[in-house]
Design a protein around this motif. Structure first.
Motif, mmCIF file in Angstrom:
data_model
loop_
_atom_site.group_PDB
_atom_site.id
_atom_site.type_symbol
_atom_site.label_atom_id
_atom_site.label_comp_id
_atom_site.label_asym_id
_atom_site.label_seq_id
_atom_site.Cartn_x
_atom_site.Cartn_y
_atom_site.Cartn_z
ATOM 1 N N LEU A 198 0.838 -1.206 0.000
ATOM 2 C CA LEU A 198 0.000 0.000 0.000
ATOM 3 C C LEU A 198 0.872 1.255 0.000
ATOM 4 C CD1 LEU A 198 -2.660 -1.058 2.653
ATOM 5 C CD2 LEU A 198 -3.001 -0.852 0.185
ATOM 6 N N ASP B 104 -7.949 3.141 3.171
ATOM 7 C CA ASP B 104 -7.441 1.994 2.411
ATOM 8 C C ASP B 104 -6.632 1.063 3.314
ATOM 9 O OD1 ASP B 104 -8.609 3.179 0.207
ATOM 10 O OD2 ASP B 104 -6.709 3.853 -0.684
ATOM 11 N N ILE B 105 -5.837 1.669 4.178
ATOM 12 C CA ILE B 105 -5.005 0.876 5.094
ATOM 13 C C ILE B 105 -5.881 0.089 6.067
ATOM 14 C CG2 ILE B 105 -3.392 1.080 7.034
ATOM 15 C CD1 ILE B 105 -2.067 3.392 5.404
ATOM 16 N N GLN C 241 -7.524 -2.866 4.239
ATOM 17 C CA GLN C 241 -6.603 -3.967 3.948
ATOM 18 C C GLN C 241 -6.161 -4.672 5.217
ATOM 19 O OE1 GLN C 241 -5.885 -5.013 0.710
ATOM 20 N NE2 GLN C 241 -5.180 -6.792 1.854
#
Length: 141
Positions: free
Chosen positions: A21, A112-113, A116
């Protein structure tokens, strides 16, 4: 530029998608009592062990902090985030007595982190609860 693959510990495979990422610099899988189970490259053994120990401390402090505000004993944390001028430290529970932690630069996309990290927690939980493989009947004597 591709992120290097994790090299330390049996559970380091769970870190690979996180390290890919944008903005993620390091990641660690740690036990709830602060022992390292896997770490990204770039963290030497001593640094990885220090991060694992601090992960357990941070998570315990976050639970105590929540209890102090709510009087609820044993709150279940979804995540603990520390923001500094250097970036973000994010810790999430990852199954029985395990945590997943990472450090990302200031401009990283936390949504996003976080997503995921939850995907990887699910994968890790499944792997930890998978039954032991039995030898194939054709290979048995």
């Amino acid at each position: 530029m591709s992120a290097p693959s994790p090299t330390t510990g049996d559970l380091a495979w769970v870190l690979t998608p996180l390290l890919e990422l944008p903005g993620v610099q390091h990641a660690v899988v740690a036990t709830g009592d602060g022992l390292i189970e896997g770490a990204s490259p770039g963290l030497d053994r001593a640094s990885g062990e220090r991060v694992a120990a601090m992960t357990a401390t941070l998570h315990a402090a976050a639970r105590a902090f929540t209890t102090a505000f709510t009087d609820a004993e044993g709150p279940k944390l979804a995540q603990t985030v520390v923001e500094s001028d250097l970036g973000f430290a994010v810790v999430v529970p990852a199954g029985n007595n395990t945590t997943l932690a990472l450090f990302a630069e200031p401009g990283a996309k936390l949504g996003d982190i976080a997503y995921q990290m939850q995907v990887q927690v699910t994968a890790l939980t499944r792997a930890m609860h998978a039954p032991a493989r039995q030898p194939d009947a054709a290979t048995r004597p």
